[in-house]
Design an enzyme around this catalytic site. Structure first.
Site, PDB file in Angstrom:
ATOM      1  N   SER A  46      14.952  18.737  98.788  1.00 31.30           N
ATOM      2  CA  SER A  46      13.999  18.719  97.673  1.00 31.30           C
ATOM      3  C   SER A  46      14.305  19.810  96.648  1.00 31.30           C
ATOM      4  CB  SER A  46      12.578  18.926  98.200  1.00 31.30           C
ATOM      5  OG  SER A  46      12.266  17.972  99.184  1.00 31.30           O
TER       6      SER A  46
HETATM    7  N1  SAH Z   1      12.527  18.601 103.998  1.00 32.50           N
HETATM    8  C1  SAH Z   1      13.894  18.207 103.719  1.00 32.50           C
HETATM    9  C2  SAH Z   1      13.999  17.101 102.688  1.00 32.50           C
HETATM   10  C3  SAH Z   1      13.686  15.839 103.320  1.00 32.50           C
HETATM   11  S1  SAH Z   1      14.182  14.352 102.581  1.00 32.50           S
HETATM   12  C4  SAH Z   1      14.754  19.371 103.322  1.00 32.50           C
HETATM   13  O1  SAH Z   1      14.236  20.479 103.224  1.00 32.50           O
HETATM   14  O2  SAH Z   1      15.951  19.191 103.164  1.00 32.50           O
HETATM   15  C5  SAH Z   1      13.154  13.308 103.572  1.00 32.50           C
HETATM   16  C6  SAH Z   1      13.605  13.142 105.000  1.00 32.50           C
HETATM   17  O3  SAH Z   1      12.619  12.375 105.671  1.00 32.50           O
HETATM   18  C7  SAH Z   1      14.920  12.385 105.144  1.00 32.50           C
HETATM   19  O4  SAH Z   1      15.835  13.161 105.849  1.00 32.50           O
HETATM   20  C8  SAH Z   1      14.525  11.130 105.911  1.00 32.50           C
HETATM   21  O5  SAH Z   1      15.511  10.689 106.824  1.00 32.50           O
HETATM   22  C9  SAH Z   1      13.281  11.588 106.637  1.00 32.50           C
HETATM   23  N2  SAH Z   1      12.383  10.512 107.086  1.00 32.50           N
HETATM   24  C10 SAH Z   1      12.120   9.326 106.489  1.00 32.50           C
HETATM   25  N3  SAH Z   1      11.236   8.616 107.216  1.00 32.50           N
HETATM   26  C11 SAH Z   1      10.925   9.384 108.307  1.00 32.50           C
HETATM   27  C12 SAH Z   1      10.065   9.188 109.438  1.00 32.50           C
HETATM   28  N4  SAH Z   1       9.357   8.081 109.617  1.00 32.50           N
HETATM   29  N5  SAH Z   1       9.994  10.197 110.355  1.00 32.50           N
HETATM   30  C13 SAH Z   1      10.725  11.333 110.212  1.00 32.50           C
HETATM   31  N6  SAH Z   1      11.550  11.562 109.164  1.00 32.50           N
HETATM   32  C14 SAH Z   1      11.654  10.582 108.219  1.00 32.50           C
END
Ligand code: SAH
Length: 230
Positions: free
Chosen positions: A81
């Site tokens: 993000s």
């Molecule tokens: N917090 C992260 C950014 C996350 S991007 C950072 O600091 O880099 C969003 C993430 O959510 C992705 O890696 C995606 O694979 C994950 N995601 C999507 N659906 C999900 C679910 N149902 N449970 C857990 N993670 C999920």
């Protein structure tokens, strides 16, 4: 025979710098120009964002962009993000040093590292196994001992570690997942981007009081979808 590559053979071997000196300066600029200037005020949040080496959480090819004002690709169609959004969500949770926090969507592990610098324990769930494993390895290598990463579907939360003082969701569900509401302590806060892809999403701040769940839209955002696991 001792091979000397310049300097005396008695010189101690060069110690690689822990971090290229350009990074701390870039980080300080990021804090000033992207966070303080946009109204992030919590001194602990600003300090942590000024410390966590964001470059370690992005592919090496993108190190030159690690402190730019936006999200960056981290593989598997996912992104780390924007620093401002990380700071905004973290500040909104009003975290205390003894808190235990759940994150959904570990991704690169950067947000988890930021949380780890502010609270006692962080539990983070990632759906995509290679991302979760890599984030776990990065966090370990950097010495964040108070973060646990689990591969799985965040819709179910982490019942064995519940209840949590705060929950931070970094992927967008259509609705606030009920299991997460249940796993939030009374008095706790949750921040979650709600809305379908393509449509407008809002960061929703929830506060659980003894009587009810207070709900406030705080910022328009765009996150990757929270995928339904199996
Ligand atoms: N917090 C992260 C950014 C996350 S991007 C950072 O600091 O880099 C969003 C993430 O959510 C992705 O890696 C995606 O694979 C994950 N995601 C999507 N659906 C999900 C679910 N149902 N449970 C857990 N993670 C999920």
């Amino acid at each position: 025979m001792v091979l000397s590559l310049g300097g005396s053979p008695l010189d101690p071997p060069p110690v690689p710098p822990v971090e290229d000196s350009a990074f701390p300066a870039a980080r300080a600029r990021m804090v000033r120009d992207q966070l303080v200037s946009r109204g992030i005020r919590d001194a602990r949040v600003l300090a942590v964002l000024g410390q966590v080496p964001r470059q370690e959480f992005v592919p090496k090819a993108l190190w030159g962009e690690a402190y730019e004002d936006g999200p960056l690709p981290i593989g598997h169609g996912q992104t780390i993000s924007q620093p401002y959004v990380v700071a905004f969500m973290t500040e909104a949770l009003v975290l205390r040093p003894r808190d235990r926090v759940l994150e959904i969507g570990t991704g690169s592990g950067y947000q988890a590292a930021v949380l780890a610098g502010l609270v006692a324990e962080v539990f983070s769930i990632e759906l995509v196994e290679p991302l979760g494993r890599r984030a776990e390895a990065t966090l370990q290598r950097l010495g964040y001992a108070n973060v646990q990463v689990r591969t799985g579907d965040g819709y179910g939360g982490w019942p064995e570690a519940a209840p949590f003082d705060a929950i931070l969701v970094t992927c967008a569900p259509d609705e606030v997942p009920e299991a997460l509401v249940q796993q939030l302590k009374v008095g706790g806060r949750m921040i979650v981007p709600v809305g379908s892809q393509g449509a407008a999403q809002e960061l929703i701040l929830l506060r659980k009081t003894p009587e009810r769940l207070e709900r406030q839209a705080v910022l328009p955002v765009r996150f990757v979808p929270m995928v339904k696991g199996n």
